[in-house]
Write a protein that holds these residues in place. Structure first.
Motif, PDB file in Angstrom:
ATOM      1  N   SER A  47       3.839   9.087 -11.350  1.00  0.00           N
ATOM      2  CA  SER A  47       4.166   7.910 -10.714  1.00  0.00           C
ATOM      3  C   SER A  47       5.623   7.717 -10.606  1.00  0.00           C
ATOM      4  O   SER A  47       6.443   8.243 -11.444  1.00  0.00           O
ATOM      5  N   GLU A  91       6.167   3.833  -6.239  1.00  0.00           N
ATOM      6  CA  GLU A  91       4.722   3.318  -6.230  1.00  0.00           C
ATOM      7  C   GLU A  91       4.710   1.862  -7.179  1.00  0.00           C
ATOM      8  O   GLU A  91       3.859   1.231  -7.459  1.00  0.00           O
ATOM      9  N   VAL A 111       3.172  -2.640  -9.673  1.00  0.00           N
ATOM     10  CA  VAL A 111       2.676  -1.687  -8.939  1.00  0.00           C
ATOM     11  C   VAL A 111       1.950  -2.115  -7.725  1.00  0.00           C
ATOM     12  O   VAL A 111       1.258  -3.064  -7.699  1.00  0.00           O
ATOM     13  N   CYS A 116      -1.491   5.146  -9.048  1.00  0.00           N
ATOM     14  CA  CYS A 116      -0.435   5.209 -10.119  1.00  0.00           C
ATOM     15  C   CYS A 116      -0.604   4.721 -11.393  1.00  0.00           C
ATOM     16  O   CYS A 116       0.081   4.759 -12.404  1.00  0.00           O
TER      17      CYS A 116
END
Length: 133
Positions: A47, A91, A111, A116
């Motif tokens: 991520s 993300e 997020v 992610c």
């Protein structure tokens, strides 16, 4: 990316158990025993999560205004700022946040999207440890 639709959930995770437990008490943050569930999530290794510096760079590139007088959480709350981060390949964003009723500060990872992070475990918990102090 359209981060306002239900297909792109916007989720906030406290980075410590103590910070998360404060949310069980609710907005009044009164000292009371509350039972609930702790959901432990893990941000995936691949991520791309923006820190404050990276977020400011992405917003500047998108010609969005950033002021040192405005807390990071206020920018994270605005869809156009999250969309600029998503357009830059991020993300999520990590920033200092405030707990219920601004009762305490803690770190938050916010997020968008569902790829992610993963749910690591769910376990019953209570605010007993917070009341013991």
């Amino acid at each position: 990316a359209d981060l306002t639709s239900e297909s792109h959930p916007d989720l906030c995770f406290a980075t410590t158990e103590d910070a998360a437990l404060g949310y069980l008490m609710g907005p009044s943050h009164t000292a009371k025993l509350v039972e609930g569930f702790m959901h432990v999530a893990r941000v995936t290794d691949w991520s791309k999560i923006a820190d404050w510096s990276e977020a400011c760079e992405a917003w500047s590139a998108a010609e969005l205004t950033v002021s040192d007088d405005v807390p990071p959480m206020c920018y994270a709350d605005r869809a156009e700022y999250r969309e600029a981060l998503a357009a830059a390949g991020f993300e999520g964003m990590i920033y200092d946040d405030a707990g219920p009723c601004n009762g305490y500060e803690h770190e938050t990872i916010r997020v968008w999207g569902t790829t992610c992070w993963t749910l690591a475990r769910t376990a019953p918990t209570s605010t007993a440890s917070l009341l013991a102090d």
